[in-house]
Design an enzyme around this catalytic site. Structure first.
Site, PDB file in Angstrom:
ATOM      1  N   HIS A 175     -30.604 -13.917  51.671  1.00 18.42           N
ATOM      2  CA  HIS A 175     -29.852 -12.674  52.044  1.00 18.42           C
ATOM      3  C   HIS A 175     -30.111 -12.259  53.432  1.00 18.42           C
ATOM      4  O   HIS A 175     -29.507 -11.397  54.049  1.00 18.42           O
ATOM      5  CB  HIS A 175     -29.981 -11.377  51.440  1.00 18.42           C
ATOM      6  N   LYS A 231     -23.576   2.578  56.531  1.00 20.76           N
ATOM      7  CA  LYS A 231     -24.311   1.235  56.242  1.00 20.76           C
ATOM      8  C   LYS A 231     -26.019   1.892  56.774  1.00 20.76           C
ATOM      9  O   LYS A 231     -25.935   2.824  57.661  1.00 20.76           O
ATOM     10  CB  LYS A 231     -24.031   0.135  56.874  1.00 20.76           C
ATOM     11  N   ARG A 232     -27.146   0.998  56.474  1.00 23.67           N
ATOM     12  CA  ARG A 232     -28.250   1.427  56.763  1.00 23.67           C
ATOM     13  C   ARG A 232     -28.374   1.296  58.368  1.00 23.67           C
ATOM     14  O   ARG A 232     -27.473   0.730  59.209  1.00 23.67           O
ATOM     15  CB  ARG A 232     -29.223   0.307  56.475  1.00 23.67           C
ATOM     16  N   LYS A 235     -27.092  -3.854  63.377  1.00 20.27           N
ATOM     17  CA  LYS A 235     -25.701  -3.516  62.948  1.00 20.27           C
ATOM     18  C   LYS A 235     -24.976  -2.513  64.038  1.00 20.27           C
ATOM     19  O   LYS A 235     -23.895  -2.201  64.138  1.00 20.27           O
ATOM     20  CB  LYS A 235     -25.778  -2.460  61.764  1.00 20.27           C
ATOM     21  N   THR A 279     -21.096  -6.149  52.275  1.00 25.25           N
ATOM     22  CA  THR A 279     -20.167  -5.906  51.328  1.00 25.25           C
ATOM     23  C   THR A 279     -19.506  -4.546  51.511  1.00 25.25           C
ATOM     24  O   THR A 279     -18.345  -4.262  50.862  1.00 25.25           O
ATOM     25  CB  THR A 279     -21.256  -5.720  50.152  1.00 25.25           C
ATOM     26  N   LYS A 293     -15.394  -3.520  50.849  1.00 20.20           N
ATOM     27  CA  LYS A 293     -14.979  -1.983  49.797  1.00 20.20           C
ATOM     28  C   LYS A 293     -13.932  -1.295  50.919  1.00 20.20           C
ATOM     29  O   LYS A 293     -13.193  -0.923  50.337  1.00 20.20           O
ATOM     30  CB  LYS A 293     -16.185  -1.047  49.801  1.00 20.20           C
TER      31      LYS A 293
HETATM   32  N1  CR6 Z   1     -29.443  -6.073  54.072  1.00 20.76           N
HETATM   33  C1  CR6 Z   1     -27.946  -8.411  54.133  1.00 20.76           C
HETATM   34  O1  CR6 Z   1     -28.371  -7.916  55.391  1.00 20.76           O
HETATM   35  C2  CR6 Z   1     -25.923  -8.515  52.701  1.00 20.76           C
HETATM   36  C3  CR6 Z   1     -26.851  -8.102  51.540  1.00 20.76           C
HETATM   37  C4  CR6 Z   1     -26.204  -8.610  50.293  1.00 20.76           C
HETATM   38  C5  CR6 Z   1     -28.813  -8.103  53.106  1.00 20.76           C
HETATM   39  C6  CR6 Z   1     -26.361  -8.252  53.952  1.00 20.76           C
HETATM   40  O2  CR6 Z   1     -25.526  -8.807  54.911  1.00 20.76           O
HETATM   41  O3  CR6 Z   1     -24.580  -8.337  52.276  1.00 20.76           O
HETATM   42  O4  CR6 Z   1     -28.060  -8.698  51.678  1.00 20.76           O
HETATM   43  N2  CR6 Z   1     -29.939  -8.751  53.072  1.00 20.76           N
HETATM   44  O5  CR6 Z   1     -26.403 -10.005  50.092  1.00 20.76           O
HETATM   45  C7  CR6 Z   1     -31.138  -8.212  52.684  1.00 20.76           C
HETATM   46  O6  CR6 Z   1     -31.486  -7.295  52.042  1.00 20.76           O
HETATM   47  C8  CR6 Z   1     -32.381  -9.202  52.968  1.00 20.76           C
HETATM   48  C9  CR6 Z   1     -28.884  -6.489  53.099  1.00 20.76           C
HETATM   49  O7  CR6 Z   1     -28.648  -5.760  52.005  1.00 20.76           O
END
Ligand code: CR6
Length: 832
Positions: free
Chosen positions: A367, A558-559, A564, A666, A670
């Protein structure tokens, strides 16, 4: 059968308004123990949840029984995170009884919203990775796939975020404080998990060398099961979460020493294992407790999987035909060594045979490519905590490198990159390499990310195993993210194209032709406006700020992370603020900048960015010279529940990461599905979103991943030059650095300014600034033409069908897992 029992039994399943109302009253009294006069909202939530749970139990058992009877191949999704959110509306909606429930509550003088709002948000995850796991659970159940989720039942989920004086402060999230009506405790499903100790070598019955792990500490993993209701209620799958329990076997030696209290204390401490979720998103923590959490849930899950398999089989040869185990990132990758241990040490399989079975059973999803997120546990730590696993990892490595050496003809650099052990500095186990080697398939989460995996972190492995890496672009469940979160738009869609889209999102393409229908556009706008009003009210409740419903809702949720690039958005905000002040007579398109997101508690830069957004908001929102044309809000405590309110109300979706750094995203999906236009870089799944919605219906800007790569390879760039050549950027940065937003502490933002200038601007914020502003201007111009904007918004919704997690999960099922839908036999019992 006793007639009373029988009638109750039917009552428990009835789905009409009267039946629901009667069982609410019964549950309130006999299970919650309150009468209607004294009941609080929370009591009613528990009541309704328990009554709804009643209605899934029979079907749940039928589902499990059908899997067993058919000896179906199951998929086990091992994930350290499941970001579930609330379940009440989800269960009601998937059972198709939202209206019935609302009416039943109405007859009791209660509002459905109040009851729904009393449910805590189950935040057993950080962000995208955890939410993806939750979407996959919904999709597997909705497709009738035999899928199990395995994870940890954290007592404390992701922290609650509050702002104190504009700074993020973390509070514990006690989601279990008042009990969890959805789960079933299984005190009889208990597995021992060991830590520490040492390995003893011995000769087995045929004189072969064998090993056992002795003198170890033990913890018990106890199961809690939550039913996962598929759409239509046909299939009810299981999410099994493990909780740590102390063992009861006391060391009597200690008693004699008078160390009784110490012994008991030790036992209690072992329950800390499942206490708290690590609040890091895509960054590795390297803490021993985290390693223990990873091993704890993986070992318990594997023991459970083998127990289930052995009910039907006497040898392990068929394990890969009956079980697919998906590793959600490397967090459960120690499972590869654990399965080897179970097969070789406990079940006496030959190494090569065990290895073949292991590899055929596991698959791994990567991921992230961020180096700081790739797990690498110190060898010394694994040696101490999991001594037998360290031996097994060495053995796997030795066999692999020996085989590869022959082909690598002397390329030692390559061999050392392929090694499971990183020998540079303190020796570490590369969990990504272990996961790769121990899996038959390895996938990325968007087309671009998968390509970059092949070119970067796994380039050598890809050369060795060219068929192993494959792509599975992420998806989102349309049930939660459109049907439930956006009733206004989903009802509109259903009136035009029927409700087939809910279980087959590709059907939403039928809306394309409606983009040219003036009446439909008007209704589409009305739905968006309703959602914007709902968000505006929420903003006022949360922040006290009033925003214009008719402004562009420009949303970045988002985080908080440098890659980002919330900072890019903040700089644009400041530049826009300056332009509005400089040109007060221009008729500006009003803009509301909506931010939300948590920062990891130890990520100082991200926390400073939060403070900056709050500081900028304070100045901008109270400056009468911008005439309310610009508002900035940072909503506290972003979680699934907040996302369900924010996302349906967005006009513009900010997906502005440095190209090559966001694996997929993701939230981008959405937002587009809910009719927001994306402003974004060609990163992660944005690339595929552009292909689906069409380049005219998305605002793309900035450097591409290749350009970023070339720029970095050629030694980077000089941000000072870029800043000097862009007056609006220079002015915005000067304001930050001279304390225009922090008159109480003019140096507060020195670290940010430093990072963007002399620090080299690693995330290329300044490099992309001008093009980002160009794209923002284009968006604002388009927004003036509300017919054209709406047309594009509709085309976004209509073209997002492919991003359903049903599609993603089907691809995994067909190309990785080889699992097939099972139709549970419900024996015609009273359901629908
Ligand atoms: N932080 C990715 O950064 C991806 C999600 C799910 C992440 C994000 O781009 O959509 O996973 N990666 O695949 C990790 O958590 C390691 C995320 O949520």
């Amino acid at each position: 059968m006793d007639a009373r029992f029988k009638s109750r039994d039917i009552e428990r399943r009835s789905l009409d308004v009267d039946g629901l109302k009667r069982s609410f009253l019964e549950w309130l009294v006999y299970s919650v123990g309150k009468d209607a006069r004294a009941a609080t909202r929370r009591d009613w939530f528990h009541t309704v949840a328990l009554a709804v749970r009643d209605r899934v139990v029979d079907r749940w058992m039928d589902t499990t029984r059908s899997y067993y009877q058919e000896d179906a191949k199951r998929v086990y999704y091992l994930s350290l995170e499941f970001l579930i959110g609330r379940l009440l509306t989800n269960s009601l909606s998937n059972l198709g009884i939202v209206d019935e429930c609302r009416q039943a509550l109405d007859r009791l003088g209660l509002s459905m919203e109040d009851v729904v709002d009393a449910e805590p948000d189950a935040a057993l995850g950080n962000g995208g990775l955890g939410r993806l796991a939750a979407c996959f659970l919904d999709s597997m159940a909705s497709q009738g796939l035999p899928g199990y989720g395995y994870g940890i039942r954290y007592e404390f989920g992701l922290f609650e975020q509050r702002f104190e004086n504009g700074w993020q402060v973390e509070y514990p999230e006690q989601w279990l404080q008042f009990g969890n009506p959805w789960e079933f405790a299984r005190p009889e499903v208990l597995y021992p998990v060991q830590f520490y100790g040492r390995v003893e070598e011995f000769r087995d019955s045929v004189g072969e060398r064998a090993y056992r792990w002795v003198d170890a500490d033990r913890v018990l993993a106890m199961a809690y099961d939550t039913p996962v209701v598929g759409f239509g209620g046909e299939t009810i799958n299981t999410l099994r979460l493990w909780s740590a329990r102390a063992t009861r076997d006391f060391n009597f030696g200690h008693f004699n020493d008078g160390a009784y209290m110490k012994a008991v204390e030790q036992k209690i401490l072992s329950e800390n294992l499942s206490r708290v979720l690590y609040p890091n998103d895509a960054t590795e923590t390297g803490k021993e407790l985290r390693l223990k959490q990873e091993y704890f849930f993986t070992s318990a899950s594997l023991q459970d999987i083998l127990r289930r398999y052995l009910q039907h089989h006497t040898t392990f040869d068929n394990l890969p035909n009956k079980a697919a185990i998906q590793l959600n990132d490397t967090h459960p990758a120690i499972g590869i060594a654990e399965l080897m241990r179970l097969l070789v040490d406990q079940h006496a399989l030959r190494w090569d045979n065990a290895w073949e079975i292991t590899r055929a059973t596991f698959a791994y999803t990567n991921h992230t490519l961020l180096p700081e997120a790739l797990e690498a546990w110190p060898v010394r730590m694994i040696e101490r905590v999991l001594p037998r696993h360290m031996q097994i990892i060495y053995e796997i490595n030795a066999k692999f490198l020996n085989r590869t050496k022959a082909r690598a003809d002397g390329d030692n650099a390559k061999l050392s990159r392929l090694s499971l052990i990183d020998e540079r500095g303190e020796r570490r186990v590369r969990m990504g390499n272990l996961a790769f080697l121990g899996s038959h398939k390895v996938n990325g989460v968007s087309a671009l990310h998968t390509e970059l995996m092949k070119q970067t972190v796994f380039a050598d492995f890809h050369q060795e195993f060219p068929d192993r890496i494959n792509n599975k672009t992420n998806g989102i469940t349309p049930r939660r993210w459109l049907k439930q979160a956006n009733p206004a738009l989903s009802e509109l869609i259903t009136t035009r194209i029927g409700e087939g889209w809910i279980s087959d999102l590709s059907q939403i393409a039928a809306l394309r032709e409606k983009a040219d229908d003036v009446v439909f556009r008007e209704e589409f706008r009305r739905a968006k406006r309703k959602n914007k009003k709902r968000l505006a009210a929420y903003i006022t409740r949360q922040t006290g700020e009033e925003v214009l419903v008719d402004s562009i809702f420009d949303v970045q949720v988002k985080r908080m992370h440098e890659y980002k690039r919330q900072l890019l958005n903040v700089l644009h905000t400041i530049a826009l603020y300056n332009e509005m002040r400089d040109n007060p007579t221009v008729s500006w398109v009003p803009v509301t900048k909506v931010f939300a997101g948590k920062a990891a508690p130890s990520y100082h830069m991200a926390k400073l960015i939060i403070k900056l957004i709050n500081d900028v908001a304070k100045v901008v929102n109270h400056d009468p010279s911008v005439h309310d044309n610009l508002k900035v809000v940072l909503l506290p405590n972003y979680n699934v529940t907040a996302a369900e309110i924010i996302i349906p109300a967005a006009d513009l979706s900010e997906q502005i990461s440095t190209a090559g750094m966001e694996a997929s995203g993701t939230g981008n999906m959405k937002l587009a599905l809910n009719g927001a236009l994306t402003i974004g870089t060609l990163d992660g799944a944005n690339v595929e979103i552009r292909e689906h919605v069409g380049p005219d219906n998305i605002f793309i800007f900035g450097m591409t991943a290749d350009e970023v790569n070339d720029l970095r390879a050629s030694g980077g760039f000089n941000p000072r030059e870029v800043i000097a050549s862009n007056p609006s950027l220079k002015r915005a940065l000067d304001m930050i650095s001279t304390g225009a937003f922090s008159p109480d502490d003019r140096n507060r933002y020195h670290p940010i300014v430093q990072a963007l200038t002399d620090g080299g601007d690693h995330f290329l914020v300044t490099a992309d600034f001008a093009d980002y502003c160009r794209a923002q201007d284009a968006a604002m111009q388009l927004y003036r033409d509300s017919e054209e904007w709406t047309r594009k918004a509709i085309l976004n919704t209509a073209n997002m069908g492919w991003f359903s997690s049903d599609r993603t999960v089907n691809e995994y099922a067909g190309e990785i897992w080889d699992v097939h839908p099972v139709h549970p036999n419900h024996d015609g019992e009273g359901f629908r």
